[in-house]
Every structure is written in structure tokens, then in C-alpha cells.
Design a protein around this motif. Structure first.
Motif, PDB file in Angstrom:
ATOM      1  N   TYR A 103       2.194  11.979   0.355  1.00 32.35           N
ATOM      2  CA  TYR A 103       2.656  12.824   1.452  1.00 32.35           C
ATOM      3  C   TYR A 103       2.888  14.245   0.951  1.00 32.35           C
ATOM      4  N   SER A 132       2.228   5.258   9.464  1.00 28.37           N
ATOM      5  CA  SER A 132       1.401   6.038  10.388  1.00 28.37           C
ATOM      6  C   SER A 132       2.169   6.296  11.678  1.00 28.37           C
ATOM      7  N   GLU A 189       4.640  18.455  -2.693  1.00 25.00           N
ATOM      8  CA  GLU A 189       3.368  17.741  -2.623  1.00 25.00           C
ATOM      9  C   GLU A 189       3.374  16.479  -3.465  1.00 25.00           C
ATOM     10  N   CYS A 241       2.937   3.557   3.127  1.00 19.10           N
ATOM     11  CA  CYS A 241       2.141   4.190   4.184  1.00 19.10           C
ATOM     12  C   CYS A 241       2.787   3.952   5.546  1.00 19.10           C
ATOM     13  N   GLU A 293       5.058  10.172  -3.209  1.00 17.08           N
ATOM     14  CA  GLU A 293       4.505   8.826  -3.031  1.00 17.08           C
ATOM     15  C   GLU A 293       5.489   7.931  -2.297  1.00 17.08           C
ATOM     16  N   CYS A 333       1.003   5.682  -0.061  1.00 18.18           N
ATOM     17  CA  CYS A 333       0.280   6.879   0.336  1.00 18.18           C
ATOM     18  C   CYS A 333       0.937   8.096  -0.298  1.00 18.18           C
ATOM     19  N   SER A 374       0.846  -1.196   0.000  1.00 16.99           N
ATOM     20  CA  SER A 374       0.000   0.000   0.000  1.00 16.99           C
ATOM     21  C   SER A 374       0.878   1.242   0.000  1.00 16.99           C
ATOM     22  N   SER A 417       2.864  15.583   6.220  1.00 20.85           N
ATOM     23  CA  SER A 417       1.456  15.214   6.373  1.00 20.85           C
ATOM     24  C   SER A 417       1.109  14.114   5.391  1.00 20.85           C
ATOM     25  N   GLN A 418       0.208  13.261   5.856  1.00 25.72           N
ATOM     26  CA  GLN A 418      -0.304  12.170   5.022  1.00 25.72           C
ATOM     27  C   GLN A 418      -1.772  12.021   5.385  1.00 25.72           C
ATOM     28  N   GLY A 419      -2.645  12.364   4.448  1.00 25.14           N
ATOM     29  CA  GLY A 419      -4.063  12.422   4.769  1.00 25.14           C
ATOM     30  C   GLY A 419      -4.308  13.563   5.756  1.00 25.14           C
ATOM     31  N   ARG A 420      -5.001  13.271   6.837  1.00 26.30           N
ATOM     32  CA  ARG A 420      -5.275  14.293   7.847  1.00 26.30           C
ATOM     33  C   ARG A 420      -4.188  14.354   8.920  1.00 26.30           C
TER      34      ARG A 420
END
Length: 199
Positions: free
Chosen positions: A78, A138, A130, A136, A133, A76, A74, A164-167
Motif C-alpha cells: 500500500y 479491496s 510507500e 489485501c 505491507e 499487498c 495474501s 492506494s493498493q495497485g491501481r
């Protein structure tokens, strides 16, 4: 009655012709679930059509001893934001990279940060990178910030680095120089706010 027998004979002839000509469409359809329409005008009664359907062939079993396909990793997106201090000589022309970890040792690395701007990491500037990639990760709580120490004045005074990654967002308040005197060495800074760290 004779008319019914005649229709039955025509139907049998049509079926025989259908079986004779069906081999090619069936073979072509054997690679997927497709329906081939066959028409033989001279032998079939007017308006009669036959449909031949071939089911998709089942995939071949994997050869014995071969490993199963790897599970997809997976990824994400960033955003990394660097803030250069407003001190004399704070900016750098060196190539900057950063690696973020969580307390379990999972990491994501971004080499040679670049956003298309003419000059990043200038004195008093905030630079945003921005759509970076990577795997992921967390709970980021550790950062290894480096640059390749190139350029006329490679030393860099870093105010802060945000990721940041998502919120989820993490801010590292650096407020120090990242530099090396030997031009052959990389300049690096390690910051950790993890309760514990297991690489």
C-alpha cells in the motif's frame, strides 16, 4: 566364444561389486532424487560405468489428529499519502496510525507511519508512505485515523488522507482537526463512506 564367456564373467563380478558398494550412495540419495556414479576400476572393464538412481522418498503422512497446514495469507503493498492543512499550528509531532476497512469489515492497519523524513506532518506538507505491507483489502471505504497526542503541540489539522493498493485509490477528504485535550488519551477520527458496514 571363450572371449564372450570371459566378458560375461567380468560383467557378473562387476555387478556383484556394484551391489556390494551401492548401499552408501543409495542411502545418501534417499532424501532426494539424485544420481550417484559408482566406479570400481580394478574389477570393471575399461570405460564401463554404472549409474544407481534412488527416487525421492515420499513425504511422511501427517500424524493423526494434527491439523493441516494453514493456507498462506495474501499480502499487498500500500501507499498512504497524508496532507496536512496550511493553518496555524496544523502540524503535529505525534505518532500517527491509520486503519482502513471495507464494507465487509476486512481491515488493514499501519502503526506509527514513518518514511525516513526528518519531520512528517508539518504545516502545509504532503507526506508519502510507500511499500506498506498488509493483508489485501479491496473496496476500502472507512478510515480510523489516530495519533498518540504526544509532543508540545500534538493537535493536527488533516486536509486529506489517500490510500492506494495497485491501481485502486481511495481519498478521504478530512479537513478537520484531530486532537485531544487530555495528554493521556489518543486523538482519533473515524470517517466512513461505506453504503453499509459489517464489522
Amino acid at each position: 566364444m571363450d572371449e564372450l564367456v570371459l566378458h560375461l564373467v567380468k560383467l557378473v563380478v562387476a555387478l556383484l561389486l556394484l551391489l556390494h558398494h551401492a548401499a552408501l550412495p543409495v542411502a545418501a540419495a534417499a532424501h532426494g532424487h539424485k544420481t550417484a556414479v559408482l566406479e570400481s576400476q580394478p574389477a570393471l572393464p575399461a570405460g564401463m560405468r554404472f549409474l544407481v538412481s534412488a527416487a525421492a522418498s515420499s513425504p511422511a503422512s501427517p500424524a493423526s489428529g494434527s491439523s493441516p497446514p494453514a493456507a498462506p495469507v495474501s499480502t499487498c503493498l500500500y501507499t498512504v499519502i497524508t496532507e496536512t492543512g496550511n493553518k496555524l499550528g496544523a502540524g503535529t509531532d505525534a505518532k500517527v496510525s491509520v486503519k482502513f476497512y471495507n464494507k465487509s469489515g476486512d481491515a488493514v492497519t499501519f502503526q506509527d507511519l514513518e518514511n525516513g523524513a526528518d519531520d512528517n506532518f508539518e504545516r502545509g506538507s504532503t507526506d508519502t508512505f510507500e511499500a506498506l505491507e498488509g493483508p489485501c483489502v479491496s473496496g476500502i471505504c472507512r478510515m480510523w485515523l489516530t495519533h498518540d497526542n504526544t509532543g508540545i503541540f500534538p493537535a493536527w489539522y488533516v486536509q486529506s488522507v489517500k490510500v492506494s493498493q495497485g491501481r485502486a485509490m481511495k481519498t478521504f477528504r478530512v479537513m478537520q482537526w484531530v486532537s485531544r485535550h487530555n495528554s493521556d488519551d489518543f486523538a482519533s477520527l473515524l470517517m466512513s463512506e461505506c453504503d453499509y458496514f459489517s464489522p
